[in-house]
Design a protein around this motif. Structure first.
Motif, PDB file in Angstrom:
ATOM      1  N   ILE A 197       2.447  14.802  45.337  1.00  0.00           N
ATOM      2  CA  ILE A 197       3.723  15.368  44.250  1.00  0.00           C
ATOM      3  C   ILE A 197       3.774  13.882  44.046  1.00  0.00           C
ATOM      4  CG2 ILE A 197       5.302  16.492  43.531  1.00  0.00           C
ATOM      5  CD1 ILE A 197       3.367  18.017  44.461  1.00  0.00           C
ATOM      6  N   PRO A 198       3.155  13.769  42.740  1.00  0.00           N
ATOM      7  CA  PRO A 198       4.124  12.452  42.494  1.00  0.00           C
ATOM      8  C   PRO A 198       5.469  12.259  42.537  1.00  0.00           C
ATOM      9  CG  PRO A 198       2.590  12.933  40.316  1.00  0.00           C
ATOM     10  CD  PRO A 198       2.441  13.536  41.697  1.00  0.00           C
ATOM     11  N   SER A 204      11.799  17.693  40.861  1.00  0.00           N
ATOM     12  CA  SER A 204      11.990  19.271  40.425  1.00  0.00           C
ATOM     13  C   SER A 204      11.383  20.045  41.282  1.00  0.00           C
ATOM     14  CB  SER A 204      11.718  18.416  39.433  1.00  0.00           C
ATOM     15  OG  SER A 204       9.922  18.279  38.891  1.00  0.00           O
ATOM     16  N   GLU A 205      10.421  19.651  41.512  1.00  0.00           N
ATOM     17  CA  GLU A 205       9.155  20.158  42.631  1.00  0.00           C
ATOM     18  C   GLU A 205      10.308  21.212  44.041  1.00  0.00           C
ATOM     19  OE1 GLU A 205       6.117  21.695  43.019  1.00  0.00           O
ATOM     20  OE2 GLU A 205       6.232  21.033  41.571  1.00  0.00           O
ATOM     21  N   LEU A 233      10.704  26.444  55.392  1.00  0.00           N
ATOM     22  CA  LEU A 233      10.454  24.808  54.315  1.00  0.00           C
ATOM     23  C   LEU A 233       9.393  23.948  55.274  1.00  0.00           C
ATOM     24  CD1 LEU A 233       9.929  24.132  51.504  1.00  0.00           C
ATOM     25  CD2 LEU A 233      11.706  22.389  52.149  1.00  0.00           C
ATOM     26  N   PHE A 234       8.384  23.753  54.794  1.00  0.00           N
ATOM     27  CA  PHE A 234       7.053  22.883  55.580  1.00  0.00           C
ATOM     28  C   PHE A 234       6.951  21.294  54.665  1.00  0.00           C
ATOM     29  CE2 PHE A 234       2.781  21.802  56.901  1.00  0.00           C
ATOM     30  CZ  PHE A 234       3.559  20.591  57.528  1.00  0.00           C
ATOM     31  N   LEU A 235       7.671  20.994  55.024  1.00  0.00           N
ATOM     32  CA  LEU A 235       7.284  19.227  54.593  1.00  0.00           C
ATOM     33  C   LEU A 235       6.151  18.764  54.958  1.00  0.00           C
ATOM     34  CD1 LEU A 235      11.378  18.682  53.720  1.00  0.00           C
ATOM     35  CD2 LEU A 235       9.996  19.547  51.958  1.00  0.00           C
ATOM     36  N   ASP A 236       5.412  18.383  54.332  1.00  0.00           N
ATOM     37  CA  ASP A 236       4.408  17.583  55.032  1.00  0.00           C
ATOM     38  C   ASP A 236       3.655  16.384  54.165  1.00  0.00           C
ATOM     39  OD1 ASP A 236       2.083  17.434  56.284  1.00  0.00           O
ATOM     40  OD2 ASP A 236       0.728  18.534  55.522  1.00  0.00           O
ATOM     41  N   GLU A 237       3.899  14.970  55.602  1.00  0.00           N
ATOM     42  CA  GLU A 237       3.853  13.878  54.603  1.00  0.00           C
ATOM     43  C   GLU A 237       5.118  13.716  54.175  1.00  0.00           C
ATOM     44  OE1 GLU A 237       1.035  12.646  56.198  1.00  0.00           O
ATOM     45  OE2 GLU A 237      -0.454  14.740  56.690  1.00  0.00           O
TER      46      GLU A 237
END
Length: 450
Positions: A197-198, A204-205, A233-237
């Protein structure tokens, strides 16, 4: 001193192995039948068993199963003069650590035993066998057993989890397994790859926005935190997330509330967060790229995923799974691997881990025209994959060093007519250490083993 049991119906094999292993300072007991072996096992747990597949009227796999009932984590190495891929897979599923083919190589026997004992010594003997209700993680290696136990422990709580592992090791599968085995499994599971995601869109995401918050915001949008309310919620990288966003995530973790972009309404949420990274968090903190306070908030239950090169006993299981999967998905005729082809896959370094293995198996299932995948097919596929990754590997000092070592060892062996013993003296390393390095670097060399 480590104790080894040998079960083989051939007296000369038992005698030779006993002499070799006692010379390597092992305590050795040999048995000609399973009854004597199992009686000894009922009194004492050895450090390893060498078990012949064919025992006259007895079935080695049945004996293996009995051994594993007594000691689930006891390393067992199978010996066979006529091993097949099906036999290897079945033995691995029961719990065999490795296969040795007759005629036996002294170097390979010693190296395989050392590796099996090292991997299990103080590693998984205290790790209980865990059966997860939902489990897509394949493997029976000590490292994977530890991961599954950690998943089970994490799933019983609402604690935050931080998953560490190289690209392609299966971090997403671990995160999903924690969710599917948790009390939150009936609620939402939301994932986001922070690296994809930029930077100007990540907030906003995550937090959503109100209509008119910025140009193009024509409607209200719920963010990932809101979507995952009462769920996971999975926050990858996560280490690729900007510092500004990290600060806002930290606040949500602390307070379990936030405002959408462009809004004043406070949104209260109950979200379990699982994070993952493929880089060193400690290095990212030192470099000022990751907040230390956020790290401590997330790192309640750490789970370290081993790279594929450290769990090569799982490779036959993974190969069987991905081969069947590719054949079914692509409507192909059934295929099988010859033993030498599987061995080549087992000793490959796998820089891309399971993702690379899956791609190679799919390529082989599609491109090999015959019903048998042979050694030459695997070598060609691996070479082609390496060429496809030259731009990725460019400038990688570790890979360059490995390639130099590989070429240097091959040239040394060639100059000494394949003598591993002579090569070890020339290179100034122990013979068993040289054999392990050859296996790690994927060196298949036919020559004089003396």
């Amino acid at each position: 001193m480590n104790r080894i049991y040998i079960l083989d119906d051939e007296k000369e094999i038992r005698k030779s192995l006993k002499v070799i292993l006692e010379d390597e300072n092992y305590l050795v007991e040999d048995f000609s039948n399973s009854k004597a072996l199992l009686k000894a096992l009922s009194k004492e747990r050895p450090n390893l068993i060498l078990l012949d597949v064919w025992l006259g009227k007895e079935d080695g796999l049945s004996v293996l199963n009995e051994c594993k009932k007594l000691y689930p984590t006891l390393p067992v190495i199978m010996i066979s003069g006529h091993a097949t891929i099906e036999l290897a897979v079945n033995a691995t599923k029961i719990g065999a650590n490795d296969f040795l083919e007759k005629p036996l190589s002294i170097e390979k026997v010693i190296s395989t035993i050392e590796t099996a004992i090292r991997l299990t010594e103080g590693n998984d003997q205290d790790t209980p066998e865990i059966k997860l209700e939902y489990d897509e993680i394949l493997g029976i290696s000590p490292g994977i057993k530890k991961v599954k136990f950690a998943i089970y422990q994490a799933a019983q709580t609402n604690a935050r989890v931080f998953i560490y592992g190289e690209n392609g090791t299966g971090k997403e599968l671990v995160a999903r397994a924690i969710f599917q085995n948790s009390k939150r499994k009936a609620n939402a599971y939301v994932e986001i790859n922070c690296a994809a995601i930029p930077e100007d869109l990540i907030e906003s995401e995550l937090f959503g926005y109100e209509k008119g918050a910025f140009t193009g915001a024509n409607d209200r949008k719920f963010g990932k935190f809101e979507q995952a309310n009462n769920g996971t919620l999975f926050l990858d990288e996560i280490c690729d997330m900007s510092l500004a966003t990290q600060a806002k995530v930290l606040r949500v973790l602390q307070e379990q509330r936030f405002e959408r972009l462009g809004g004043n309404e406070t949104i209260h949420v109950d979200v379990r967060v699982i994070a993952a990274t493929n880089i060193s968090v400690e290095d990212a903190i030192k470099e000022g790229k990751f907040r230390e306070d956020l790290y401590y908030r997330l790192n309640v239950i750490p789970i370290q995923l081993p790279p594929l090169r450290e769990r090569n006993q799982d490779i036959p299981i993974l190969v069987e799974h991905y081969l069947k999967k590719s054949i079914d998905e692509n409507a192909l005729a059934p295929k099988k691997l010859e033993r030498e082809a599987l061995d080549q896959l087992v000793v490959h370094f796998w820089p891309g881990n399971i993702r690379e293995l899956r791609n190679i198996i799919e390529r082989l299932s599609i491109m090999v025209p015959s019903d048998t995948i042979r050694l030459k097919d695997v070598k060609e596929a691996l070479q082609g994959f390496k060429k496809g990754n030259e731009m990725v590997e460019k400038g990688d000092l570790k890979k360059a060093k490995e390639e130099f070592e590989r070429e240097y060892i091959i040239k040394t062996l060639q100059s000494l007519e394949g003598s591993v013993s002579k090569a070890s003296k020339v290179l100034g390393i122990e013979r068993t250490h040289l054999y392990r390095k050859m296996k790690t670097l994927g060196i298949q060399f036919e020559g004089n083993e003396s």
